[in-house]
Design an enzyme around this catalytic site. Structure first.
Site, PDB file in Angstrom:
ATOM      1  N   LYS A 119       0.863  -1.190   0.000  1.00 52.41           N
ATOM      2  CA  LYS A 119       0.000   0.000   0.000  1.00 52.41           C
ATOM      3  C   LYS A 119       0.888   1.224   0.000  1.00 52.41           C
ATOM      4  O   LYS A 119       2.015   1.185   0.500  1.00 52.41           O
ATOM      5  CB  LYS A 119      -0.873   0.027   1.262  1.00 52.41           C
ATOM      6  CG  LYS A 119      -2.090   0.912   1.123  1.00 52.41           C
ATOM      7  CD  LYS A 119      -3.240   0.154   0.483  1.00 52.41           C
ATOM      8  CE  LYS A 119      -4.503   0.960   0.375  1.00 52.41           C
ATOM      9  NZ  LYS A 119      -5.638   0.078   0.015  1.00 52.41           N
TER      10      LYS A 119
HETATM   11  N1  GLU Z   1      -7.383   0.093  -3.332  1.00 50.34           N
HETATM   12  C1  GLU Z   1      -8.123  -1.103  -3.580  1.00 50.34           C
HETATM   13  C2  GLU Z   1      -8.196  -1.959  -2.340  1.00 50.34           C
HETATM   14  O1  GLU Z   1      -8.018  -1.493  -1.238  1.00 50.34           O
HETATM   15  C3  GLU Z   1      -7.619  -1.861  -4.813  1.00 50.34           C
HETATM   16  C4  GLU Z   1      -6.181  -2.253  -4.768  1.00 50.34           C
HETATM   17  C5  GLU Z   1      -5.694  -2.834  -6.086  1.00 50.34           C
HETATM   18  O2  GLU Z   1      -6.443  -2.922  -7.031  1.00 50.34           O
HETATM   19  O3  GLU Z   1      -4.508  -3.180  -6.124  1.00 50.34           O
HETATM   20  O4  GLU Z   1      -8.493  -3.124  -2.404  1.00 50.34           O
END
Ligand code: GLU
Length: 429
Positions: A119
């Site tokens: 993240k």
């Molecule tokens: N931000 C989204 C989540 O928290 C998608 C993450 C992604 O597609 O890599 O799942």
């Protein structure tokens, strides 16, 4: 938080206030007794693999220079490259990005995607900056994390306050630095740039599919079901539309501008239009407004927190009167609140499965970019639904087998998959 004494909070977090990372550690502790021999490796899950904190200096439109704090955390890469969004928010902290990266590891494994978890974030309120300032901020941040991202290393995506345009700038910056166009370095890109059809709606669609599975198991007919949603952005807005199309009544919506309520069910397309025009749900014609206490106390079949983490705590959990709580956001329910709500017999469908639709279509996008062959929207939605249903059924089966909550079951499935990969790969050197 007594369990926190069983493992050290890392020296770079405040042990008295470990924040979201502390919540994640408690979740891992709850699952450890069910991991059998794999519990030997559980410490792996309690430490992010890699943390990068960067300074993002940018010249603003008025000629001054501002500095922002940027992060990229790779929690685990045992099953594949790191995967997870980048959020722009003024309250982003290291603890939050660490927890979100770990929840991505669990989420990818719970849906059986060949990814680890990562993240990123920038501590910024993006609404205060111009389009070109945001472009410079995004590009500088991407350059600063360049060395640790890549299509087979770690693949960012949109999250809170980031979108396809930001992904396009990230992809372009990475590609310029590499000297070749590399579409697969991020997902959630515009379709004109190797993005996938259905990606924007994917998280909301996944929430809808999972809520239908949970409703079916609880004997609730979606047609006529009463639904309340916190958050009316990409996730809450799409889910609301799909619920209404299926004949459910979305009775209340809560966003950063206010809460709107209609006992007979809100007009969702009208509300989406109102948000498009005014920036929020407040004051939508024909609706009644509620205060937060009234919202959380509503009697509903399905309640969907689809905003930020930490929204349901010991302070409002006692008010909640819903049969199923589906976590559209990441980490919306604190462990204390989880206990209070579960004790009333409410089924909580955890974030790591409920909102996994986004990363699932991100996976499809990544596969399509690698093969330079693109699928139809129908094919994408069909595969998405199949993967979400099978993740739900794996979780629900384990919950029944061990007599545990869906959250613990999702963590058992996911942590076992991660630690099996960890064990069979072995320790290097
Ligand atoms: N931000 C989204 C989540 O928290 C998608 C993450 C992604 O597609 O890599 O799942």
């Amino acid at each position: 938080m007594a369990e926190l004494h069983s493992h050290p909070v890392p020296s770079y977090l405040d042990p008295a206030h470990p924040g979201p990372w502390g919540i994640y550690l408690e979740q891992v502790d709850r699952v450890t007794p069910y991991l059998g021999n794999l519990a030997r490796w559980v410490e792996t899950l309690k430490r992010p693999k890699r943390i990068l904190i960067v300074d993002v200096p940018v010249e603003l439109d008025n000629g001054t220079v501002a500095h922002f704090e940027g992060y990229r955390v790779q929690h685990n890469t045992s099953r594949g490259p790191g995967k997870g969004g980048v959020r722009f928010h003024q309250d982003v902290t290291l603890s939050e990005v660490m927890a979100l990266s770990a929840w991505m590891s669990v989420k990818s494994a719970a849906v059986n995607l060949p990814f680890g978890g990562a993240k990123g974030g920038i501590r910024i309120d993006p609404h205060l900056y111009s389009h070109s300032e945001l472009e410079r901020i995004t590009r500088r941040y991407t350059s600063e994390i360049h060395d640790i991202i890549g299509p087979s290393k770690d693949i960012p995506a949109p999250d809170v306050n980031t979108n396809g345009q930001i992904m396009a700038w990230m992809m372009d910056t990475y590609s310029m630095n590499e000297g070749r166009t590399t579409t697969g370095v991020v997902t959630g890109k515009p379709v004109s740039l190797g993005g996938s059809l259905g990606r924007i709606e994917a998280t909301g669609r996944g929430v809808y599919v999972i809520a239908c599975e949970a409703a079916r198991e609880s004997g609730i007919d979606i047609k006529g079901a009463r639904i309340a949603i916190q958050g009316f952005g990409n996730v809450g807005g799409t889910a609301a539309r799909l619920f209404q199309e299926a004949g459910a009544q979305v009775v209340a919506v809560y966003d950063h501008t206010g809460i709107v309520y209609d006992e007979r069910g809100l007009n969702v397309p009208g509300l989406l239009e109102h948000v498009h025009e005014t920036g929020g749900v407040a004051g939508a014609p024909g609706t009644q407004s509620l205060d937060p206490k009234e919202f959380w106390s509503l009697e509903t079949d399905i309640l969907i927190p689809a905003a930020l983490e930490g929204q349901i705590t010991h302070e409002n959990a006692g008010l909640i009167r819903t049969r199923i709580l589906v976590e559209g956001a990441n980490g919306p329910t604190t462990p204390e609140a989880d206990d209070i709500i579960s004790a009333k017999g409410t089924v909580i469908v955890p974030d790591v499965v409920a909102n996994a639709g986004g990363v699932t279509v991100s996976y499809f996008e990544w596969v399509q970019d690698f093969s330079s062959f693109f699928w139809t929207e129908q094919e994408i939605n069909h595969r998405l639904e199949a993967m979400m249903r099978s993740a739900y059924s794996a979780m629900s089966g384990v919950a029944r087998q061990h007599g545990v909550s869906l959250r613990t079951a999702a963590f058992i499935v996911a942590c076992s998959r991660i630690l099996e990969a960890r064990q069979v790969r072995g320790l290097y050197p």
